[in-house]
Design a protein around this motif. Structure first.
Motif, PDB file in Angstrom:
ATOM      1  N   VAL A   1       0.848  -1.193   0.000  1.00 48.65           N
ATOM      2  CA  VAL A   1       0.000   0.000   0.000  1.00 48.65           C
ATOM      3  C   VAL A   1       0.881   1.239   0.000  1.00 48.65           C
ATOM      4  CG1 VAL A   1      -1.602   1.387   1.374  1.00 48.65           C
ATOM      5  CG2 VAL A   1      -1.980  -1.065   1.109  1.00 48.65           C
TER       6      VAL A   1
ATOM      7  N   ASP B   1       3.032  -1.706   4.312  1.00 46.17           N
ATOM      8  CA  ASP B   1       2.590  -0.316   4.191  1.00 46.17           C
ATOM      9  C   ASP B   1       3.830   0.541   3.950  1.00 46.17           C
ATOM     10  OD1 ASP B   1       1.492   2.224   4.368  1.00 46.17           O
ATOM     11  OD2 ASP B   1       0.749   1.978   6.417  1.00 46.17           O
TER      12      ASP B   1
ATOM     13  N   LYS C   1      -2.905   4.535   4.646  1.00 47.11           N
ATOM     14  CA  LYS C   1      -3.663   4.264   5.884  1.00 47.11           C
ATOM     15  C   LYS C   1      -4.705   5.358   6.120  1.00 47.11           C
ATOM     16  CE  LYS C   1      -2.899   2.809  10.647  1.00 47.11           C
ATOM     17  NZ  LYS C   1      -2.946   1.364  10.647  1.00 47.11           N
TER      18      LYS C   1
ATOM     19  N   THR D   1      -1.586  -4.059   8.515  1.00 47.43           N
ATOM     20  CA  THR D   1      -0.511  -4.612   7.692  1.00 47.43           C
ATOM     21  C   THR D   1       0.363  -5.567   8.502  1.00 47.43           C
ATOM     22  OG1 THR D   1       1.001  -2.769   8.145  1.00 47.43           O
ATOM     23  CG2 THR D   1      -0.448  -2.548   6.242  1.00 47.43           C
TER      24      THR D   1
ATOM     25  N   THR E   1       5.659  -2.852   7.859  1.00 45.12           N
ATOM     26  CA  THR E   1       5.775  -1.500   7.311  1.00 45.12           C
ATOM     27  C   THR E   1       7.206  -1.335   6.820  1.00 45.12           C
ATOM     28  OG1 THR E   1       6.582  -0.314   9.277  1.00 45.12           O
ATOM     29  CG2 THR E   1       4.168  -0.634   9.093  1.00 45.12           C
TER      30      THR E   1
END
Length: 184
Positions: A125, A153, A159, A171, A174
């Motif tokens: 993401v 992420d 987010k 997630t 990260t």
């Protein structure tokens, strides 16, 4: 079989993380690239992703998991396969980028029906754009989206974009797990 965050970090670092000059799907420029297809299309990566997402889902499973083709496809497959191994029932689905002009012409393919609950899965993401498009198509098909789960992420606004749209992003990892500082 147990999820290991450390093992998943090792797999992503080894198979999916590259440094250089890249342009992301969002159009943003980046000094690193996460190709999680190389993670989810490896046996050990698929296993860790499936185990990790199932652990994150907990005991109250949705009816299904799925997301935008192609990135979400191996994630969905690993989650539903690991669920079956654990004796749990969970369906998967695929969201087409464009509906087929033949057959049923559906945007959402799989053993799901209107009223089913689902969680959208995603590999990486950044801004959340592709999963927000998937949510739009899934909701148009009558499914109830409970949230989004991604492998990584990038911490570049995704987010918040999900929160603004009324969805929670969770997630497994990260970019900070790889020693990368998120942009300010």
């Amino acid at each position: 079989m147990q999820y290991s965050k450390e093992k998943l970090i090792e797999i992503v670092r080894d198979k999916g993380l590259k440094f250089g000059d890249f342009t992301l799907a969002s159009g943003k420029k980046a000094s690193y690239y996460l190709d999680c297809r190389k993670v989810t299309l490896s046996s050990e990566g698929a296993l860790q992703v499936g185990l990790g997402i199932l652990e994150m889902l907990g005991d109250s499973l949705p009816d299904s998991v799925g997301g935008m083709a192609i990135g979400a496809d191996p994630i969905s497959a690993s989650v539903i396969t690991v669920a079956a191994v654990q004796g749990k029932t969970l369906a998967g689905f695929i969201v087409r980028k464009e509906a087929k002009a033949h057959g049923t012409g559906q945007d959402v393919e799989g053993p799901v029906v209107a009223g089913n609950t689902c969680v959208i899965v995603e590999d990486v993401v950044t801004t959340g754009g592709s999963s927000l498009k998937a949510i739009e198509k899934v909701e148009a098909a009558g499914l109830k989206v409970l949230g989004v789960i991604a492998i990584v992420d990038r911490m570049e606004g995704g987010k918040q974009a999900f929160a603004d749209a009324g969805y929670e992003l969770r997630t497994l990892l990260t970019i900070e797990d790889f020693g990368i500082t998120p942009p300010q």
